[in-house]
Write an enzyme that holds these catalytic residues in place. Structure first.
Site: not given
Ligand code: GUN
Length: 285
Positions: A53, A97, A120
């Protein structure tokens, strides 16, 4: 005949070019899209995702902050950081996350993120807006699935879409998005009776169950578009989807590979959400 590959990497690269152009325009107008990513603890997969990211932000000219907190961080401290990021003008999107360490209440954390910065799409208000069909930031992986279908030219309207899996992160939201695109949607899950027969009626089959190669050709109608959201690590270290790719290849009309299908789209949609949030906050502020 062999299915047409849905090339997520290529489609994702094309969308990123569009995002970079839009971000440059916004930056020229004095607003640099900004994303804050919060990682608590040392989960190896999460560390890799967070790194990707951060890299995407650099590549697209976004401002980024990564907050790496130790595994023992208290919920109170994490909520205080989210409060600060909610108020910070240079940040338009906040992503915490998941999964979080056991002592932290995931729901309390998601609820604390400002809806305007919920890139998200996990906040209950974002989820509600998605169901109603109001404008909202869409969850990244489900939005990526729809974008893959559209950009490949797969017709959604009037088709029967079967979603296998009912998670809050993929199964439920992707079902709502398919409905919004005027598909007739059936959701299957672990207690569904005769799932094979239902799946075989699907024009579009979306699989998100987290079980390697669980779905073979007996689940697939000839010519169907098969979207595999699963990413599973096999004992030999290789990655496999939830769909048995080799088995299904000659039956499906379209299929996403793993890796290189849905996966690359998720971060791209996150960046698109951050850009959208930045534009909206610029207009409202
Ligand atoms: N962990 C695995 N996939 C995701 C996601 O799409 N967003 C977040 N915040 N954590 C994750």
């Amino acid at each position: 005949m062999s299915a047409q590959l849905i090339e997520g990497k290529k489609i994702s690269d094309a969308i990123r070019i569009e995002i970079r152009e839009e971000a440059a325009k916004l930056t020229a107008a004095g607003i640099v899209p900004g994303l804050a990513v919060v990682l608590v603890g040392e989960d190896p997969a999460s560390k890799v995702y967070v790194g990707s990211k951060e890299k995407a932000c650099q590549q697209l000219g976004f401002y980024s902050e990564v907050h790496r907190l130790h595994a023992e961080t208290s919920q109170e401290d994490l909520l205080a950081l989210i409060g600060k990021l909610n108020r910070q003008d240079t940040i338009h999107g906040i992503l915490v996350q998941l999964p979080l360490p056991k002592h932290i209440d995931e729901k309390a954390v998601i609820d604390a993120i400002s809806v305007d910065k919920d890139v998200d799409g996990f906040h209950p208000v974002s989820v509600g807006n998605l169901v109603i069909g109001d404008d909202s930031l869409l969850p990244c992986t489900p939005a990526g699935v729809i974008e893959l279908l559209k950009r490949t030219g797969v017709e959604i309207s009037g088709k029967h879409a079967v979603v296998i899996g009912r998670s809050n992160i993929v199964g439920k939201p992707v079902s709502m998005l398919l409905l919004r695109e005027h598909a007739t949607v059936t959701i299957c899950h672990s207690r569904t009776a005769d799932m094979e027969a239902i799946a075989r009626t699907a024009d579009i089959l979306v699989v998100a169950i987290g079980r390697p190669k669980a779905i073979g050709k007996s689940f697939v109608k000839p010519g169907a578009a098969v979207i595999d959201v699963g990413i599973n690590r096999l004992p030999d270290g290789k990655l496999a989807g939830d769909v048995d790719f080799d088995d299904v290849l000659d039956t499906a009309g379209y299929i996403t590979p793993v890796p290189g299908g849905v996966g690359p789209m998720t971060i791209t949609m996150l960046m698109l959400n951050t850009l959208k949030a930045a534009k909206r906050q610029a207009h409202s502020g």
